[in-house]
Design an enzyme around this catalytic site. Sequence first.
Site, mmCIF file in Angstrom:
data_model
loop_
_atom_site.group_PDB
_atom_site.id
_atom_site.type_symbol
_atom_site.label_atom_id
_atom_site.label_comp_id
_atom_site.label_asym_id
_atom_site.label_seq_id
_atom_site.Cartn_x
_atom_site.Cartn_y
_atom_site.Cartn_z
ATOM 1 N N ILE A 11 54.351 -42.298 -29.860
ATOM 2 C CA ILE A 11 53.781 -41.191 -30.645
ATOM 3 C C ILE A 11 52.296 -41.432 -30.879
ATOM 4 O O ILE A 11 51.451 -40.563 -30.643
ATOM 5 C CB ILE A 11 54.517 -41.073 -32.002
ATOM 6 C CG1 ILE A 11 55.971 -40.658 -31.762
ATOM 7 C CG2 ILE A 11 53.837 -40.045 -32.910
ATOM 8 C CD1 ILE A 11 56.117 -39.330 -31.073
ATOM 9 N N ASP A 30 46.187 -51.184 -32.442
ATOM 10 C CA ASP A 30 47.528 -51.749 -32.268
ATOM 11 C C ASP A 30 47.425 -53.261 -32.425
ATOM 12 O O ASP A 30 46.475 -53.870 -31.935
ATOM 13 C CB ASP A 30 48.092 -51.388 -30.874
ATOM 14 C CG ASP A 30 49.609 -51.508 -30.850
ATOM 15 O OD1 ASP A 30 50.301 -50.470 -30.782
ATOM 16 O OD2 ASP A 30 50.090 -52.662 -30.938
ATOM 17 N N THR A 82 59.583 -47.948 -37.009
ATOM 18 C CA THR A 82 60.436 -48.215 -38.193
ATOM 19 C C THR A 82 61.844 -48.462 -37.668
ATOM 20 O O THR A 82 62.711 -47.589 -37.767
ATOM 21 C CB THR A 82 60.430 -47.018 -39.153
ATOM 22 O OG1 THR A 82 60.677 -45.818 -38.402
ATOM 23 C CG2 THR A 82 59.102 -46.911 -39.879
ATOM 24 N N THR A 117 58.817 -42.261 -38.969
ATOM 25 C CA THR A 117 60.038 -41.767 -39.617
ATOM 26 C C THR A 117 60.523 -42.826 -40.598
ATOM 27 O O THR A 117 60.665 -43.990 -40.223
ATOM 28 C CB THR A 117 61.125 -41.513 -38.553
ATOM 29 O OG1 THR A 117 60.610 -40.608 -37.582
ATOM 30 C CG2 THR A 117 62.389 -40.941 -39.169
ATOM 31 N N LYS A 202 62.863 -34.686 -41.608
ATOM 32 C CA LYS A 202 62.889 -35.397 -40.320
ATOM 33 C C LYS A 202 64.252 -36.045 -40.109
ATOM 34 O O LYS A 202 64.846 -35.960 -39.026
ATOM 35 C CB LYS A 202 61.800 -36.465 -40.286
ATOM 36 C CG LYS A 202 61.844 -37.361 -39.062
ATOM 37 C CD LYS A 202 61.545 -36.591 -37.800
ATOM 38 C CE LYS A 202 61.820 -37.443 -36.578
ATOM 39 N NZ LYS A 202 61.678 -36.664 -35.348
ATOM 40 N N HIS A 240 78.220 -18.028 -28.567
ATOM 41 C CA HIS A 240 78.330 -17.506 -29.932
ATOM 42 C C HIS A 240 76.936 -17.629 -30.569
ATOM 43 O O HIS A 240 76.297 -18.687 -30.467
ATOM 44 C CB HIS A 240 79.356 -18.330 -30.715
ATOM 45 C CG HIS A 240 79.638 -17.795 -32.090
ATOM 46 N ND1 HIS A 240 78.686 -17.782 -33.098
ATOM 47 C CD2 HIS A 240 80.749 -17.217 -32.622
ATOM 48 C CE1 HIS A 240 79.207 -17.246 -34.180
ATOM 49 N NE2 HIS A 240 80.449 -16.887 -33.918
ATOM 50 N N GLY A 253 71.164 -42.937 -27.178
ATOM 51 C CA GLY A 253 70.136 -43.985 -27.124
ATOM 52 C C GLY A 253 68.831 -43.490 -27.710
ATOM 53 O O GLY A 253 68.773 -42.447 -28.360
ATOM 54 N N CYS A 256 65.216 -43.034 -32.023
ATOM 55 C CA CYS A 256 65.214 -42.085 -33.144
ATOM 56 C C CYS A 256 66.633 -41.688 -33.543
ATOM 57 O O CYS A 256 67.087 -42.030 -34.616
ATOM 58 C CB CYS A 256 64.433 -40.843 -32.755
ATOM 59 S SG CYS A 256 62.739 -41.236 -32.415
ATOM 60 N N LYS A 313 67.746 -41.713 -21.434
ATOM 61 C CA LYS A 313 67.999 -40.323 -21.024
ATOM 62 C C LYS A 313 67.146 -40.013 -19.811
ATOM 63 O O LYS A 313 66.310 -40.819 -19.388
ATOM 64 C CB LYS A 313 67.715 -39.366 -22.157
ATOM 65 C CG LYS A 313 66.253 -39.232 -22.529
ATOM 66 C CD LYS A 313 66.125 -38.137 -23.595
ATOM 67 C CE LYS A 313 64.699 -37.796 -23.854
ATOM 68 N NZ LYS A 313 64.551 -36.734 -24.829
ATOM 69 N N ARG A 320 65.153 -48.210 -24.802
ATOM 70 C CA ARG A 320 65.572 -48.652 -26.130
ATOM 71 C C ARG A 320 66.907 -48.038 -26.539
ATOM 72 O O ARG A 320 67.107 -46.833 -26.422
ATOM 73 C CB ARG A 320 64.492 -48.308 -27.171
ATOM 74 C CG ARG A 320 63.270 -49.223 -27.068
ATOM 75 C CD ARG A 320 62.181 -48.782 -27.997
ATOM 76 N NE ARG A 320 61.578 -47.534 -27.560
ATOM 77 C CZ ARG A 320 60.540 -46.981 -28.200
ATOM 78 N NH1 ARG A 320 60.054 -47.564 -29.276
ATOM 79 N NH2 ARG A 320 60.017 -45.864 -27.752
#
Length: 422
Positions: A11, A30, A82, A117, A202, A240, A253, A256, A313, A320
Amino acid sequence: MKLCVLGLGYIGLPTAVMFAQHGLEVLGVDINENVINNLKNRTLHIEEPGLRDRFNSVIDSGRLTVSTVPTEADVYMIAVPTPITKDKKADLSYVISATESIIPFLQKDNLIILESTVPPRTTEDILVPLLSQSGYKVGVDLLVSHSPERVLPGRLFEELIENDRIVGGINEESCLKTVFLYKNFVKGNIHMTDAKTAEMVKLIENTYRDVNIALANELAVISEQLEINIWDAIKLANHHPRVHLHSPSSGVGGHCIPIDPWFLIEKAPNNSDLICLARKINDSMPFRIIEIIESTVKNINNPCITLCGISYKGNIDDIRESPTLKVYHELIKRGYSIKLHDPLVNTVFPDKFDSLENALLGSDCLVIMTDHTQYRNLNLVTFKDLFKTLNIIDTKNILNHKHLMMNGFYSIQIGTPNKNGG
Ligand code: SAJ
């Protein structure tokens, strides 16, 4: 205006680049020296479409510089990880150390934005007291807000611009100043609220998805039992107007969706039964895949199993919390020989093969674990001669099972009647 972004991960780095592209002078910070040295050599540590060109342009223009330490700025943005601890508690150590690192540089009228988050009330109960150590009056001299990221890796820059944004300030002035900042590039609506509500929103978003996926996974198991194709059923149910069921899979996975619900469970352990159960169901899916694999190869001596897709994914390189790693390590523990393949993941694994052909050579069972486009477009019949036994298990519903069965494969699709495929 000078912005200091702390945490150059999935991010922080794209966000720093985005602000620099929109005219701000940005210092990306960083604590990982390798990350900073690589960035100075224009080597990126994350894969995101569009990032390389955008990054090079802001480095060339001098609008973005990177360092391991912060400096004076008008706005500080904290976008550090986090994670959760082994006992599923929020690890806020990175947030705390990032906040402590800027205290010596704070000046009157600074704005501090927490993007990470966090459990509800973190901004007020942890950030604000820390910032007060600067001697400035928080809420008056220092403005503080929380604005969680809501972007999909792989579509990050589009979503940074297009998505609505939630901004939660410790007071109205903090809110308004934060909204003004994001309006540099956010085209979506920016919704204002207080800090703890923004933190909660969130967690609601990601917990909703985790519970939704758990329902899809439970329905997939029921469908197999009832010899129903869950993928057809979900597609029809989602017609629907008020049903938006997610898809079953080999597990959940990422850094988040499987993490964030624990932040709520930690805060309300006696009132989060459903959230806990959803986590349990999703975390059990890799073992369900192992059950299907073991029953498929049970009559084969020393079977070789090929796992295609290591990332958590499709079309990203992030591994991770990947369900594939859970399946891989458990199968190794149970004594199976494994071949791994993933066109996007560069991490080295002892059983990983760069070429798909070598990963399929001698395989007794191919398991599609991730829906990379490369796998979606595969015509596995052309690789048929490489297999030792023609077994395929598809956890992502991306293969043409009828075509495979007509060409001699035993093809299983999770969530469908498993009599020779779906
Ligand atoms: N998954 C399912 N069934 C589904 C959808 C996903 O099993 O129907 C699985 C995926 O296979 C994956 C996991 O869930 O293993 C999470 O995938 P995801 O695409 O739902 O979400 P993430 O992890 O990519 O979530 C990201 C997060 N943002 C970043 O990582 C920067 C998260 O904070 C965002 O809220 C989310 O995208 C989003 O907004 O879509």
